[in-house]
Design a protein around this motif. Structure first.
Motif: not given
Length: 311
Positions: A252-263
């Protein structure tokens, strides 16, 4: 002697069909069965009543005779309960009473022959039906006792399905589990219960599936939820991460500035839909940020510099 309301005992209306009577009988017989309620006199009493009610209402001849008696019973009570064989109050009990005091088909006593483990029939039953089919030549075929069993599965077992083996009464049985089964779901194996009586069919085996909780996944229907830990650096800067799913690893790709708890939602990576080949639920990833520990002096200084830049 007390009148037995067999319809009330089976929790049915007088218009109930034979199929409704059969289904309700099996439901209540399993509920009050002595094997399910050991050392419970009240459950045993109800079990015997249910068995007796089914014995009458499942037989067209007995049911017709019982319904006819029910229509006259009120007059019988108003007459002061005329004794057996009497005609007090215009009610002739002798037209209903059969005598003999034996259970139908020779299993009115504790013979252990009846399909649900043996039942003592009441005086009411014996008075009406004691002479009907009392000999072996008149005994009707009866289905065997239904058995109950449980089979424990892991979440992976329920996901993949496949053959399983369990032992019932010293007999090994091979069961095929279809992918996507639910916790508490019951499957039926015909003819794997107790032997039939007087040439009747064997009973069935009902297997209740118990899926043990999984420490990683939360299941809701055919959807799964998985907590995925990611570093604070990857959450801030973005990047790729490999996630282990029940069907194998997925990148999977994690976007920059991803917040905690993102689904994140992975379509078709959830649980199989029961008996619908190729159909799956979704997998929901809940991203959980992990903070670095045991920081060096240099790392602490860098974080101080970063904090100063954000002020």
């Amino acid at each position: 002697m007390d009148y037995k309301d067999y319809y009330k005992i089976l929790e049915l209306d007088k218009s109930a069909t034979k199929d409704q009577i059969r289904k309700q009988f099996r439901k209540l017989a399993r509920q009050y069965h002595p094997d399910v309620n050991p050392n419970d006199p009240e459950a045993e009493r109800k079990f015997k009543e249910v068995n007796e009610a089914h014995e009458v209402l499942s037989d067209d001849e007995k049911r017709q005779k019982y319904d006819q008696l029910g229509a006259d019973w009120q007059r019988y009570q108003q007459a002061g309960g005329a004794s057996r064989g009497g005609t007090g109050g215009g009610f002739d009990w002798s037209q209903y009473a059969q005598g003999g005091g034996q259970g139908y088909g020779g299993f009115g006593g504790s013979t252990g022959d009846d399909p649900f483990g043996g039942a003592d029939f009441s005086d009411f039953f014996s008075s009406m039906f004691g002479g009907m089919g009392g000999g072996q030549g008149g005994a009707r075929p009866r289905p065997g006792q239904d058995y109950q069993a449980e089979l424990e599965l892991t979440l992976e077992d329920a996901y993949q399905g496949g053959p399983r083996t369990l032992t019932i009464n010293d007999k090994k049985l091979r069961v095929t589990i279809h992918p996507g089964v639910e916790d508490g779901q019951t499957i039926r194996l015909r003819d794997q219960g107790g032997p039939g009586r007087n040439g009747g069919p064997a009973g069935s085996l009902y297997i209740t599936l118990r899926i043990t909780p999984d420490a990683r996944y939360t299941r809701t229907g055919q959807d799964l939820t998985l907590d995925v830990p990611i570093s604070i650096y990857k959450a801030l800067l973005g990047g790729e991460q490999v996630v282990e799913t029940l069907s194998g690893p997925v990148k999977i790709n994690i976007k920059p500035e991803t917040q905690n708890g993102t689904r994140l939602r992975l379509r078709g990576k959830g649980f199989p839909v029961y008996r619908k080949e190729g159909q799956f639920g979704d997998l929901y990833l809940r991203l959980a940020l992990t903070l670095p520990q045991q920081l060096t002096n240099q790392e602490k200084e860098l974080f101080r510099q970063l904090a100063a830049l954000r002020e």
